[in-house]
Design a protein around this motif. Sequence first.
Motif, short mmCIF file in Angstrom:
data_model
loop_
_atom_site.label_atom_id
_atom_site.label_comp_id
_atom_site.label_asym_id
_atom_site.label_seq_id
_atom_site.Cartn_x
_atom_site.Cartn_y
_atom_site.Cartn_z
N ASN A 237 0.82 -1.22 0.00
CA ASN A 237 0.00 0.00 0.00
C ASN A 237 0.86 1.27 0.00
O ASN A 237 0.50 2.27 -0.62
N SER A 238 2.01 1.17 0.67
CA SER A 238 2.86 2.37 0.76
C SER A 238 3.55 2.68 -0.56
O SER A 238 4.17 3.73 -0.70
N LEU A 239 3.44 1.80 -1.55
CA LEU A 239 4.03 2.10 -2.86
C LEU A 239 3.21 3.14 -3.62
O LEU A 239 3.70 3.76 -4.57
N THR A 240 1.94 3.32 -3.22
CA THR A 240 1.10 4.36 -3.84
C THR A 240 1.79 5.71 -3.74
O THR A 240 2.25 6.09 -2.66
N GLY A 241 1.91 6.39 -4.88
CA GLY A 241 2.56 7.70 -4.89
C GLY A 241 4.07 7.62 -4.99
O GLY A 241 4.74 8.64 -5.05
N GLY A 242 4.63 6.40 -5.01
CA GLY A 242 6.08 6.23 -5.14
C GLY A 242 6.59 6.79 -6.46
O GLY A 242 7.76 7.16 -6.57
N ARG A 243 5.76 6.78 -7.46
CA ARG A 243 6.00 7.50 -8.72
C ARG A 243 4.74 8.34 -8.96
O ARG A 243 3.66 7.98 -8.49
N PRO A 244 4.84 9.44 -9.69
CA PRO A 244 3.66 10.31 -9.87
C PRO A 244 2.46 9.53 -10.41
O PRO A 244 2.58 8.80 -11.39
N ASP A 245 1.33 9.67 -9.73
CA ASP A 245 0.05 9.06 -10.14
C ASP A 245 0.01 7.54 -10.08
O ASP A 245 -0.91 6.92 -10.58
N LEU A 246 1.04 6.93 -9.50
CA LEU A 246 1.03 5.47 -9.38
C LEU A 246 0.17 5.07 -8.18
O LEU A 246 0.27 5.68 -7.12
N THR A 247 -0.71 4.08 -8.37
CA THR A 247 -1.56 3.64 -7.26
C THR A 247 -1.52 2.12 -7.11
O THR A 247 -1.37 1.40 -8.08
N GLU A 276 3.48 5.93 -16.62
CA GLU A 276 4.58 5.80 -17.57
C GLU A 276 4.98 4.34 -17.72
O GLU A 276 4.98 3.60 -16.74
N PRO A 277 5.37 3.94 -18.95
CA PRO A 277 5.83 2.54 -19.12
C PRO A 277 6.96 2.18 -18.16
O PRO A 277 7.01 1.05 -17.65
N SER A 278 7.87 3.14 -17.85
CA SER A 278 9.00 2.82 -16.96
C SER A 278 8.55 2.58 -15.52
O SER A 278 9.28 1.98 -14.72
N ASP A 279 7.34 3.02 -15.17
CA ASP A 279 6.83 2.78 -13.81
C ASP A 279 6.66 1.29 -13.53
O ASP A 279 6.71 0.85 -12.38
N GLN A 280 6.43 0.53 -14.59
CA GLN A 280 6.22 -0.92 -14.40
C GLN A 280 7.46 -1.58 -13.82
O GLN A 280 7.36 -2.41 -12.92
N ASP A 281 8.65 -1.21 -14.34
CA ASP A 281 9.89 -1.81 -13.84
C ASP A 281 10.11 -1.42 -12.38
O ASP A 281 10.49 -2.24 -11.55
N TRP A 282 9.85 -0.14 -12.09
CA TRP A 282 10.02 0.34 -10.72
C TRP A 282 9.12 -0.44 -9.75
O TRP A 282 9.54 -0.91 -8.70
N LEU A 283 7.88 -0.62 -10.17
CA LEU A 283 6.90 -1.29 -9.32
C LEU A 283 7.22 -2.79 -9.18
O LEU A 283 7.13 -3.36 -8.10
N GLN A 284 7.62 -3.39 -10.30
CA GLN A 284 7.96 -4.82 -10.26
C GLN A 284 9.12 -5.05 -9.27
O GLN A 284 9.06 -5.96 -8.44
N ASP A 285 10.15 -4.21 -9.33
CA ASP A 285 11.30 -4.35 -8.41
C ASP A 285 10.83 -4.20 -6.96
O ASP A 285 11.25 -4.95 -6.08
N ALA A 286 9.97 -3.20 -6.73
CA ALA A 286 9.50 -2.95 -5.36
C ALA A 286 8.67 -4.14 -4.86
O ALA A 286 8.84 -4.57 -3.70
N MET A 287 7.81 -4.68 -5.70
CA MET A 287 6.99 -5.83 -5.27
C MET A 287 7.87 -7.05 -5.04
O MET A 287 7.68 -7.78 -4.07
N ASP A 288 8.85 -7.25 -5.93
CA ASP A 288 9.75 -8.40 -5.78
C ASP A 288 10.51 -8.33 -4.45
O ASP A 288 10.72 -9.36 -3.80
N SER A 289 10.91 -7.13 -4.05
CA SER A 289 11.69 -7.07 -2.81
C SER A 289 10.80 -7.30 -1.59
O SER A 289 11.25 -7.88 -0.60
N ILE A 290 9.54 -6.89 -1.67
CA ILE A 290 8.61 -7.18 -0.57
C ILE A 290 8.40 -8.70 -0.45
O ILE A 290 8.39 -9.26 0.65
N VAL A 291 8.27 -9.35 -1.58
CA VAL A 291 8.08 -10.81 -1.59
C VAL A 291 9.34 -11.51 -1.08
O VAL A 291 9.28 -12.44 -0.26
N ALA A 292 10.50 -11.03 -1.55
CA ALA A 292 11.76 -11.66 -1.14
C ALA A 292 11.97 -11.56 0.37
O ALA A 292 12.44 -12.49 1.02
#
Length: 409
Positions: A237-247, A276-292
């Motif tokens: 949930n705290s990833l919301t706003g991690g990049r502009p308009d990302l929810t 932005e398309p680049s937001d996907q990589d940022w979010l994927q990395d963030a989710m992966d580290s939470i899972v790890a």
Amino acid sequence: MSLPPFLSSIDEQKDQMIHDVLSWSNINSGSLNLLGLERMAYTLRKAFEITGASGEVLPSDPMTVITDTGAEQQIKVGPILRIVKRPEANRQILLCGHMDTVFDTSSDFQTWEDLGGGKIRGPGVTDMKGGLRVILAALQAFEQSPHKDQLGWEVLINADEEIGSFGSRRHLVEAAGRANLGLVYEPSMPDGTLAGARKGSGNFTLVVTGKAAHAGREHHLGRNAITALSSMILDLNSLTGGRPDLTVNIGKIEGGGALNVVPDLAICRFNVRMKEPSDQDWLQDAMDSIVAKMNNKADYTAILHGSFSRPPKPMSPMITQLFDLVRMCGSDLGIEIKQQPTGGCCDGNNLAAAGLPNIDTLGVRGANIHSNQEFIITDSLTERAKLTALILHKLSSGNIPFPKKAPAS
Ligand SMILES: [Zn+2]
């Protein structure tokens, strides 16, 4: 400016168009109602015969879902209708729509009702059975254009758009590769404003397992999957706003059973949106580290299922050019066409990601879609059909620059 005479044939069809939309609305075609979707596909195939092209009903690929026990399961989705005319022409247009609705057989919204004042409430009338009827009327009229031989077209109507188009994805990408431009028939805003840039979206399911134990005798031996998942939910949930308009929207949680058992399974389903398309990589990395982080703890396992199903659709120069054409056709018809960005997404996102410039809200005007108050503004049926017929006419006349086909992927 003078309009091509064949456009007036559309006005004469208004009553027939309304009649067809209402009879299609009476066919329940909720995304999981395979029988209803099959019926809808063959009904549409028959209706489109009037364009002189024959359609084929194709099976979709299976879709993977995560069950409430955390297991992967493949389910069947409804068929795809594909209709092709003049595939040999140099210029190719893809017209795209969906026959499924969000109203399944269990919904209390199954029939239409005339609200008066040119509005009719009904399941799928706006999203998007009205849009499908717009495609049909526009093509029927365009086939009378003197330039028609310069332009080939393909209609692709899928049956799983409302559940992410996973079963039709391959067909959408292939069709994008065959076309130069795409037109998609999602409804516009009630005032006719079209969607410009669209956010991207992804649906994910996080499955956490711990270790069951008796809550009284051996609580210390248990590993509580619900509390583990809860901590992960706060991180997500705290990833919301991690990049502009990302929810990140935590949508559903499941887990636990008897209160005297330490629960060993918990599941969370969530949706993400990004600009932005680049937001996907940022979010994927963030989710992966939470899972790890969870997988590093003894006796816990976390698995993240899902994907970014619809990449962001930014305004590209080609899409801007296509908007200019739509605006010009609108002004010829006396309609002002505006556009605005939206957080919603649709198959236009997937087509754009596959390299096909497209405008995706060329369907009818209406409101309250995805609710039992959905209604169509019936005047928009002929209005929007004329708009598309004129777009096709101008595109076929050779005066408009045409983009190259999308690179094969
Ligand atoms: Zn729709």
